[in-house]
Design an enzyme around this catalytic site. Structure first.
Site, PDB file in Angstrom:
ATOM      1  CE1 TYR A  57      47.316  34.461   3.971  1.00 16.79           C
ATOM      2  CE2 TYR A  57      46.127  35.303   6.321  1.00 16.79           C
ATOM      3  CZ  TYR A  57      46.419  34.504   5.552  1.00 16.79           C
ATOM      4  OH  TYR A  57      47.016  33.634   6.339  1.00 16.79           O
TER       5      TYR A  57
HETATM    6  P1  NAP Z   1      39.174  27.505   7.657  1.00 14.41           P
HETATM    7  O1  NAP Z   1      38.919  28.381   8.680  1.00 14.41           O
HETATM    8  O2  NAP Z   1      39.151  26.046   8.008  1.00 14.41           O
HETATM    9  O3  NAP Z   1      37.882  27.557   6.672  1.00 14.41           O
HETATM   10  C1  NAP Z   1      37.434  28.972   5.748  1.00 14.41           C
HETATM   11  C2  NAP Z   1      36.241  27.905   4.614  1.00 14.41           C
HETATM   12  O4  NAP Z   1      34.749  27.182   6.149  1.00 14.41           O
HETATM   13  C3  NAP Z   1      35.628  29.075   4.344  1.00 14.41           C
HETATM   14  O5  NAP Z   1      35.086  28.530   2.934  1.00 14.41           O
HETATM   15  C4  NAP Z   1      34.138  29.332   5.315  1.00 14.41           C
HETATM   16  O6  NAP Z   1      33.098  29.697   4.352  1.00 14.41           O
HETATM   17  C5  NAP Z   1      33.826  27.891   5.924  1.00 14.41           C
HETATM   18  N1  NAP Z   1      33.162  27.793   6.883  1.00 14.41           N
HETATM   19  C6  NAP Z   1      33.924  28.276   7.923  1.00 14.41           C
HETATM   20  N2  NAP Z   1      32.787  28.256   9.136  1.00 14.41           N
HETATM   21  C7  NAP Z   1      31.704  27.899   8.971  1.00 14.41           C
HETATM   22  C8  NAP Z   1      30.339  27.565   9.439  1.00 14.41           C
HETATM   23  N3  NAP Z   1      30.134  27.998  11.081  1.00 14.41           N
HETATM   24  N4  NAP Z   1      29.510  26.941   8.556  1.00 14.41           N
HETATM   25  C9  NAP Z   1      29.738  26.877   6.707  1.00 14.41           C
HETATM   26  N5  NAP Z   1      31.117  27.578   6.865  1.00 14.41           N
HETATM   27  C10 NAP Z   1      32.507  27.527   7.156  1.00 14.41           C
HETATM   28  O7  NAP Z   1      40.419  27.910   6.701  1.00 14.41           O
HETATM   29  P2  NAP Z   1      41.091  28.727   6.322  1.00 14.41           P
HETATM   30  O8  NAP Z   1      40.522  30.189   6.103  1.00 14.41           O
HETATM   31  O9  NAP Z   1      42.318  28.351   5.296  1.00 14.41           O
HETATM   32  O10 NAP Z   1      42.252  28.969   8.102  1.00 14.41           O
HETATM   33  C11 NAP Z   1      41.694  30.072   8.752  1.00 14.41           C
HETATM   34  C12 NAP Z   1      42.673  31.221   8.854  1.00 14.41           C
HETATM   35  O11 NAP Z   1      44.085  30.516   9.138  1.00 14.41           O
HETATM   36  C13 NAP Z   1      42.681  31.769   6.883  1.00 14.41           C
HETATM   37  O12 NAP Z   1      42.014  32.694   7.033  1.00 14.41           O
HETATM   38  C14 NAP Z   1      44.065  32.428   7.552  1.00 14.41           C
HETATM   39  O13 NAP Z   1      44.365  33.835   8.768  1.00 14.41           O
HETATM   40  C15 NAP Z   1      44.859  31.243   8.687  1.00 14.41           C
HETATM   41  N6  NAP Z   1      45.548  30.874   7.813  1.00 14.41           N
HETATM   42  C16 NAP Z   1      46.706  30.686   7.834  1.00 14.41           C
HETATM   43  C17 NAP Z   1      48.241  30.015   7.049  1.00 14.41           C
HETATM   44  C18 NAP Z   1      49.499  29.988   7.477  1.00 14.41           C
HETATM   45  O14 NAP Z   1      50.108  29.915   6.475  1.00 14.41           O
HETATM   46  N7  NAP Z   1      49.972  30.124   8.195  1.00 14.41           N
HETATM   47  C19 NAP Z   1      47.660  29.120   5.811  1.00 14.41           C
HETATM   48  C20 NAP Z   1      45.934  29.033   5.966  1.00 14.41           C
HETATM   49  C21 NAP Z   1      45.086  29.689   6.907  1.00 14.41           C
HETATM   50  P3  NAP Z   1      32.457  30.676   4.094  1.00 14.41           P
HETATM   51  O15 NAP Z   1      34.018  32.558   3.900  1.00 14.41           O
HETATM   52  O16 NAP Z   1      31.999  31.317   3.033  1.00 14.41           O
HETATM   53  O17 NAP Z   1      32.073  31.971   5.540  1.00 14.41           O
END
Ligand code: NAP
Length: 281
Positions: A57
């Site tokens: 990241y």
């Molecule tokens: P996510 O958590 O499903 O979504 C994140 C997005 O949703 C951001 O744009 C955030 O906005 C928004 N959001 C979150 N809560 C919200 C709420 N209550 N109201 C409105 N908007 C909201 O997506 P992700 O970041 O892809 O996945 C989560 C974590 O999983 C990652 O950060 C990472 O640590 C991990 N991950 C791992 C892999 C892997 O290959 N192992 C792949 C993807 C992700 P704001 O930031 O503006 O709050």
């Protein structure tokens, strides 16, 4: 003190919060830095003390931001990072871990994951992880983006059955893993770490989630998260770069979807009826 929230058990019985925090895309934009740090710290205060990151990241910038965000809080956190597959050789994993520890300003990781399966033989990675565990640099290890056949190959490798968890793409709109992978993991007492639990903020524009959200006076994000948190053996790591989003996500723990709401969700976001290859972001 952090507020206690519901937990799931790792295979060795250690309990970790069912709701944690992701960090992907944090630390990449200076203008967002203060908000991201405040969000992570607020999450810890609310008991979302499981925090996921990766060396990938921001090319290390995310781990560095997280290291700063955790000043004075490290001992309350269950810290997870991930190694690139191309660094996951016996020796490579040691060097990569040292770099992560340095950026995170800590002396150990609570959980270290192989980010996805690459070309390094799994037995080598397992040996590397176990050496790190003996040295006290990591407390548990696991994998990410492993489908059922990858998990079979892992536990067939010497020491591979010590895997603590599999972090996968799992949310209301991406349910393929329910067919065989989730049951496979549950049968081995391995909890599933759901990443992108609100589908990276790309949920459909209009679905039963909106009807439930309107009726309950909550957001679609909270409904999607509540759904994920109610799946047995699943824990989730939503990423939120703003304190208000972290607070909303925490409130999703209180939202219990009833049978009618779950049926409406199932009718739209259909559970799998046959094997689907594991998706990844
Ligand atoms: P996510 O958590 O499903 O979504 C994140 C997005 O949703 C951001 O744009 C955030 O906005 C928004 N959001 C979150 N809560 C919200 C709420 N209550 N109201 C409105 N908007 C909201 O997506 P992700 O970041 O892809 O996945 C989560 C974590 O999983 C990652 O950060 C990472 O640590 C991990 N991950 C791992 C892999 C892997 O290959 N192992 C792949 C993807 C992700 P704001 O930031 O503006 O709050």
């Amino acid at each position: 003190m952090s507020t206690a929230i519901a937990t799931v058990s790792l295979p060795d019985g250690e309990r970790i919060p069912k709701l944690g925090q992701g960090t992907w895309e944090m630390g990449e934009q200076p203008a967002r830095r203060a908000s991201e740090i405040a969000a992570l710290r607020a999450g810890v205060e609310l008991g979302m003390t499981l925090i996921d990151t990766a060396e990938m990241y921001g090319d290390g910038a995310t781990e560095s931001l997280l290291g700063d965000a955790l000043a004075g809080l490290r001992e309350r956190v269950f810290l997870v990072s991930k190694v690139y597959p191309h660094n996951a050789s016996r020796r490579g994993v040691q060097a990569a871990c040292e770099q992560s520890l340095k950026r995170l300003k800590t002396d150990r990781l609570d959980l270290y994951l192989l980010h996805w399966r690459g070309s390094v033989p799994l037995e080598e990675t397992v040996e590397g992880f176990e050496a790190l565990r003996r040295a006290g640099k990591i407390r548990h290890w696991g994998v990410s983006n492993f489908d059922t056949d990858d998990m079979e190959a892992l536990i067939a490798a010497p020491g591979g059955d010590a895997c603590a968890t599999n972090q996968i793409l799992y949310n209301v709109a991406r349910r393929g893993a329910e067919f065989d992978l989730l049951p496979w993991l549950a049968a081995r007492d391995m909890p599933t770490m759901a990443y992108s639990p609100v589908d990276h903020a790309r949920l459909p524009k209009r679905s039963p989630l909106d009807d439930i959200a309107d009726a309950r006076g909550v957001s679609v994000f909270q409904v999607a998260l509540a759904w994920a948190l109610q799946q047995p053996g699943v824990f989730a790591i939503p990423k939120a770069g703003r304190v208000e989003h972290v607070r909303d996500n925490h409130r999703a723990l209180e939202l219990q979807l009833d049978a009618g709401e779950r049926a409406a969700i199932d009718a739209y976001f259909r559970p799998p009826r046959s094997k689907r290859p594991l998706e990844m972001l």
